[in-house]
Design a protein around this motif. Structure first.
Motif, PDB file in Angstrom:
ATOM      1  N   ALA A  42       0.826  -1.209   0.000  1.00 46.68           N
ATOM      2  CA  ALA A  42       0.000   0.000   0.000  1.00 46.68           C
ATOM      3  C   ALA A  42       0.863   1.263   0.000  1.00 46.68           C
ATOM      4  CB  ALA A  42      -0.931   0.001   1.209  1.00 46.68           C
ATOM      5  N   ALA A  43       1.945   1.244   0.777  1.00 49.12           N
ATOM      6  CA  ALA A  43       2.822   2.417   0.866  1.00 49.12           C
ATOM      7  C   ALA A  43       3.482   2.716  -0.478  1.00 49.12           C
ATOM      8  CB  ALA A  43       3.874   2.215   1.940  1.00 49.12           C
ATOM      9  N   ARG A  44       3.900   1.670  -1.173  1.00 50.48           N
ATOM     10  CA  ARG A  44       4.544   1.877  -2.474  1.00 50.48           C
ATOM     11  C   ARG A  44       3.550   2.381  -3.518  1.00 50.48           C
ATOM     12  NH1 ARG A  44       8.295  -3.581  -2.040  1.00 50.48           N
ATOM     13  NH2 ARG A  44       9.954  -2.622  -0.790  1.00 50.48           N
ATOM     14  N   ARG A  45       2.307   1.988  -3.337  1.00 51.72           N
ATOM     15  CA  ARG A  45       1.279   2.397  -4.312  1.00 51.72           C
ATOM     16  C   ARG A  45       0.726   3.785  -4.009  1.00 51.72           C
ATOM     17  NH1 ARG A  45      -4.139   1.379  -3.780  1.00 51.72           N
ATOM     18  NH2 ARG A  45      -3.681  -0.160  -2.154  1.00 51.72           N
ATOM     19  N   LEU A  46       0.538   4.082  -2.708  1.00 50.02           N
ATOM     20  CA  LEU A  46      -0.149   5.311  -2.308  1.00 50.02           C
ATOM     21  C   LEU A  46       0.787   6.468  -1.958  1.00 50.02           C
ATOM     22  CD1 LEU A  46      -2.822   3.539  -0.071  1.00 50.02           C
ATOM     23  CD2 LEU A  46      -3.182   4.508  -2.356  1.00 50.02           C
ATOM     24  N   ASP A  47       2.068   6.152  -1.752  1.00 49.04           N
ATOM     25  CA  ASP A  47       3.079   7.171  -1.460  1.00 49.04           C
ATOM     26  C   ASP A  47       2.684   8.099  -0.305  1.00 49.04           C
ATOM     27  OD1 ASP A  47       5.507   8.494  -1.800  1.00 49.04           O
ATOM     28  OD2 ASP A  47       4.640   9.966  -3.173  1.00 49.04           O
ATOM     29  N   PRO A  48       2.419   7.539   0.882  1.00 48.08           N
ATOM     30  CA  PRO A  48       2.041   8.378   2.024  1.00 48.08           C
ATOM     31  C   PRO A  48       3.243   9.141   2.579  1.00 48.08           C
ATOM     32  CG  PRO A  48       2.362   6.134   2.755  1.00 48.08           C
ATOM     33  CD  PRO A  48       2.510   6.116   1.256  1.00 48.08           C
ATOM     34  N   ASP A  49       2.961  10.218   3.294  1.00 54.79           N
ATOM     35  CA  ASP A  49       4.024  10.957   3.981  1.00 54.79           C
ATOM     36  C   ASP A  49       4.373  10.294   5.300  1.00 54.79           C
ATOM     37  OD1 ASP A  49       4.149  13.238   2.098  1.00 54.79           O
ATOM     38  OD2 ASP A  49       2.106  13.599   2.810  1.00 54.79           O
ATOM     39  N   ASP A  75      14.476   9.273   1.577  1.00 54.91           N
ATOM     40  CA  ASP A  75      13.344   9.961   0.956  1.00 54.91           C
ATOM     41  C   ASP A  75      12.033   9.185   1.101  1.00 54.91           C
ATOM     42  OD1 ASP A  75      14.070   7.845  -0.647  1.00 54.91           O
ATOM     43  OD2 ASP A  75      13.732   8.906  -2.535  1.00 54.91           O
ATOM     44  N   GLY A  76      12.040   8.111   1.899  1.00 49.06           N
ATOM     45  CA  GLY A  76      10.835   7.311   2.074  1.00 49.06           C
ATOM     46  C   GLY A  76       9.860   7.968   3.040  1.00 49.06           C
ATOM     47  N   PRO A  77       8.724   7.326   3.272  1.00 47.59           N
ATOM     48  CA  PRO A  77       7.761   7.886   4.217  1.00 47.59           C
ATOM     49  C   PRO A  77       8.309   7.847   5.640  1.00 47.59           C
ATOM     50  CG  PRO A  77       7.136   5.662   3.605  1.00 47.59           C
ATOM     51  CD  PRO A  77       8.270   6.039   2.712  1.00 47.59           C
ATOM     52  N   ARG A  78       7.790   8.689   6.504  1.00 48.50           N
ATOM     53  CA  ARG A  78       8.147   8.627   7.926  1.00 48.50           C
ATOM     54  C   ARG A  78       7.307   7.535   8.567  1.00 48.50           C
ATOM     55  NH1 ARG A  78      12.453  12.337   7.953  1.00 48.50           N
ATOM     56  NH2 ARG A  78      11.951  13.798   6.293  1.00 48.50           N
ATOM     57  N   VAL A  79       7.934   6.731   9.371  1.00 46.59           N
ATOM     58  CA  VAL A  79       7.203   5.642  10.035  1.00 46.59           C
ATOM     59  C   VAL A  79       7.066   5.944  11.517  1.00 46.59           C
ATOM     60  CG1 VAL A  79       7.212   3.197  10.642  1.00 46.59           C
ATOM     61  CG2 VAL A  79       7.926   3.916   8.357  1.00 46.59           C
ATOM     62  N   LEU A  80       5.837   5.936  11.989  1.00 51.08           N
ATOM     63  CA  LEU A  80       5.521   6.160  13.392  1.00 51.08           C
ATOM     64  C   LEU A  80       5.067   4.829  13.969  1.00 51.08           C
ATOM     65  CD1 LEU A  80       5.280   8.389  15.573  1.00 51.08           C
ATOM     66  CD2 LEU A  80       2.965   8.811  14.751  1.00 51.08           C
ATOM     67  N   ILE A  81       5.859   4.274  14.868  1.00 50.79           N
ATOM     68  CA  ILE A  81       5.571   2.953  15.421  1.00 50.79           C
ATOM     69  C   ILE A  81       4.477   3.041  16.489  1.00 50.79           C
ATOM     70  CG2 ILE A  81       6.500   1.031  16.775  1.00 50.79           C
ATOM     71  CD1 ILE A  81       7.614   0.993  13.999  1.00 50.79           C
ATOM     72  N   LEU A  82       3.461   2.212  16.345  1.00 48.84           N
ATOM     73  CA  LEU A  82       2.387   2.126  17.335  1.00 48.84           C
ATOM     74  C   LEU A  82       2.707   0.975  18.279  1.00 48.84           C
ATOM     75  CD1 LEU A  82      -0.656   2.449  14.922  1.00 48.84           C
ATOM     76  CD2 LEU A  82       0.243   4.222  16.428  1.00 48.84           C
ATOM     77  N   THR A  83       2.683   1.243  19.555  1.00 50.25           N
ATOM     78  CA  THR A  83       3.010   0.196  20.519  1.00 50.25           C
ATOM     79  C   THR A  83       2.060   0.232  21.708  1.00 50.25           C
ATOM     80  OG1 THR A  83       4.755  -0.673  21.961  1.00 50.25           O
ATOM     81  CG2 THR A  83       4.712   1.690  21.643  1.00 50.25           C
TER      82      THR A  83
END
Length: 219
Positions: A42-49, A75-83
């Protein structure tokens, strides 16, 4: 608009977070995923920030999904880890994988919205408690003399000082006070440090500083 992708194996979490974020005028939820593999696709298709990434998911967990998604990219999306836990066992590995921050699933709604905006702006959501956990991780490891990467030679003495303070969990405001300079000056230094070292954000800068031996545990 900040584009957000939500990856969590619980439908209620995805729907709840999605509704909350979609209500914000500057946030756009572009999609969701129920497992790590689907999140990468999904990330590769939708290009989220920003990608909100749960750690414990089927097929592929959030850590491996983060690792594969970012794979050393700046240059990839920022990942916010949910824990679910404040100091999860995954803190160090998530940072190594390229995560920009952590958020408790039961955090107040305002914290979630703030967290997305913070990481989207290029900052890291790295609480002092997380930094302490990272330092403890290094303290528990056997240490050997490690050559410093040549990239460090590109830093000015002042930039090196700023990097050391970042590694100790200082905020821009605290660094400005320590060095007796304006906060905007510190922001400029941080930007140059990240650019010269090819790092995504200050979360990666903390890892870099300890792994290269620039900052010693307890030093």
């Amino acid at each position: 608009m900040i584009k957000v992708l939500i990856a969590d194996d619980q439908a209620m979490v995805r729907q709840g977070f999605g509704a909350l974020l979609a209500a914000q005028p500057d946030l756009l939820v572009v999609g969701d995923a129920a497992d790590g593999e689907a999140a990468i696709t999904a990330a590769r298709r939708l290009d989220p920030d920003v990608v909100l990434m749960d750690v414990r998911m089927p097929v592929l967990d959030g850590l491996e999904a983060t690792r594969r998604l970012l794979n050393g990219r700046t240059d990839g999306p920022r990942v916010l880890i949910l824990t679910t836990f404040d100091l999860d066992d995954y803190v160090y590995e998530a940072l190594r994988a390229g995560a920009s921050g952590f958020l408790l699933k039961d955090a107040p709604a305002a914290d979630l919205v703030h967290a997305v905006r913070v990481v989207a702006s290029g900052e890291a959501l790295l609480a002092p408690s997380v930094t302490r956990r990272l330092i403890a991780e290094f303290a528990a490891r056997p240490h050997a003399d490690r050559p410093r990467p040549t990239a460090l030679q590109a830093l000015t003495p002042r930039e090196t000082d700023v990097l050391r303070l970042i590694a100790r969990g200082r905020s821009n405001q605290e660094i400005a006070a320590d060095l007796v300079v304006a906060e905007q000056t510190v922001k400029t230094h941080v930007g140059r440090i990240l650019g010269k070292l090819g790092l995504r954000d200050r979360a990666q800068a903390v890892v870099f500083a300890y792994e290269t031996g620039l900052v010693a545990v307890g030093g």
